[in-house]
Design an enzyme around this catalytic site. Sequence first.
Site, mmCIF file in Angstrom:
data_model
loop_
_atom_site.group_PDB
_atom_site.id
_atom_site.type_symbol
_atom_site.label_atom_id
_atom_site.label_comp_id
_atom_site.label_asym_id
_atom_site.label_seq_id
_atom_site.Cartn_x
_atom_site.Cartn_y
_atom_site.Cartn_z
ATOM 1 C CG ASP A 208 11.736 -3.905 -3.207
ATOM 2 O OD1 ASP A 208 12.233 -3.517 -2.152
ATOM 3 O OD2 ASP A 208 10.749 -3.344 -3.737
ATOM 4 N N GLY B 79 8.754 -5.327 -8.683
ATOM 5 C CA GLY B 79 9.626 -4.249 -9.146
ATOM 6 C C GLY B 79 11.101 -4.584 -8.959
ATOM 7 N N GLY C 274 0.802 -1.224 0.000
ATOM 8 C CA GLY C 274 0.000 0.000 0.000
ATOM 9 C C GLY C 274 0.831 1.268 0.000
ATOM 10 C CG HIS D 243 3.011 0.434 -5.513
ATOM 11 N ND1 HIS D 243 3.205 1.547 -4.723
ATOM 12 C CD2 HIS D 243 3.572 -0.596 -4.847
ATOM 13 C CE1 HIS D 243 3.850 1.186 -3.627
ATOM 14 N NE2 HIS D 243 4.087 -0.104 -3.670
#
Length: 279
Positions: free
Chosen positions: A149, A146, A30, A36
């Site tokens: 990371d 992503g 979130g 995102h």
Amino acid sequence: MIVAKSLAEFQAAYEALPNKSDIGFVPTMGALHEGHLSLIRRSVEENTSTIISIFVNPTQFNNPNDLATYPRTLEADCALVEPVGVDIVFAPQVHDIYPEPDQRIFNLGGLDRFGEGPRRPGHFNGVAQVVTRLFDLVRPSRSYFGEKDFQQLAILRFVTEDLQLPVEIIGCPIARAEDGLALSSRNTLLTPSQREAAPHIYRCICQARTWMHECTPAETIQRITDAIHTNPELETEYIEIFNARTLEPVENWDDAAEIQLGCAIFAHPVRLIDNIKLK
Ligand code: AMP
């Protein structure tokens, strides 16, 4: 778009999906941003249905203060993703995901020996716990992660293959602010002067692309560390230059065909991570 705040609500929404063999899934914690959204857009393009999860997973936090202060903005998140074409937002409670404490210890293929691993004990095992649990519930064909990371992506590729899970792991490029700072939910926790300082990280690590032609990896790391510390708001936790496949630090530039640089830098108490490809 259905927002399911419990397992029962999720299962009802899931049953109504038209084609359960073509589901894209984007797990998140979130406080959603353009990073995102880039994953979510790709999932919407490539799948009949897209499910995202919003769950601040306690088992991947090794610092209780980080867990307590992690930004939670469910309403704004839903408003942001609805126009993108998400079918279900799964925002479960902790007991939905962990009806009892998760004792599972995963084989991470040794990929947790470097980088974030030793600095965040238990973190990647916690990530594997939550992602495999979510995969069990969502049964996605494709799941999007992503490169922000980078190590998490490598570990999840390994775990998925090791357990032969029927899901394709898809890596997506890092979304950055105009000034170069890698977008992160934790950026909202920076003070205005820290936010001004933070793009210095990306500027410094990019210099490695020049320095690598005149220095060893160790010397390059030292130069970047010195450059970062010219800004008093920033403190280096680590900078590593490593084999992009095995994640093992390299001593020479020809030790690996693909070489990546990763770092964690504090703008206290916020911890920022970033990485770039060098070779
Ligand atoms: P998080 O909510 O931080 O757990 O992130 C959820 C997913 O979004 C992970 O796969 C992250 O790697 C990805 N992500 C976070 N920030 C970015 C970014 N700046 N660019 C691309 N992907 C990102």
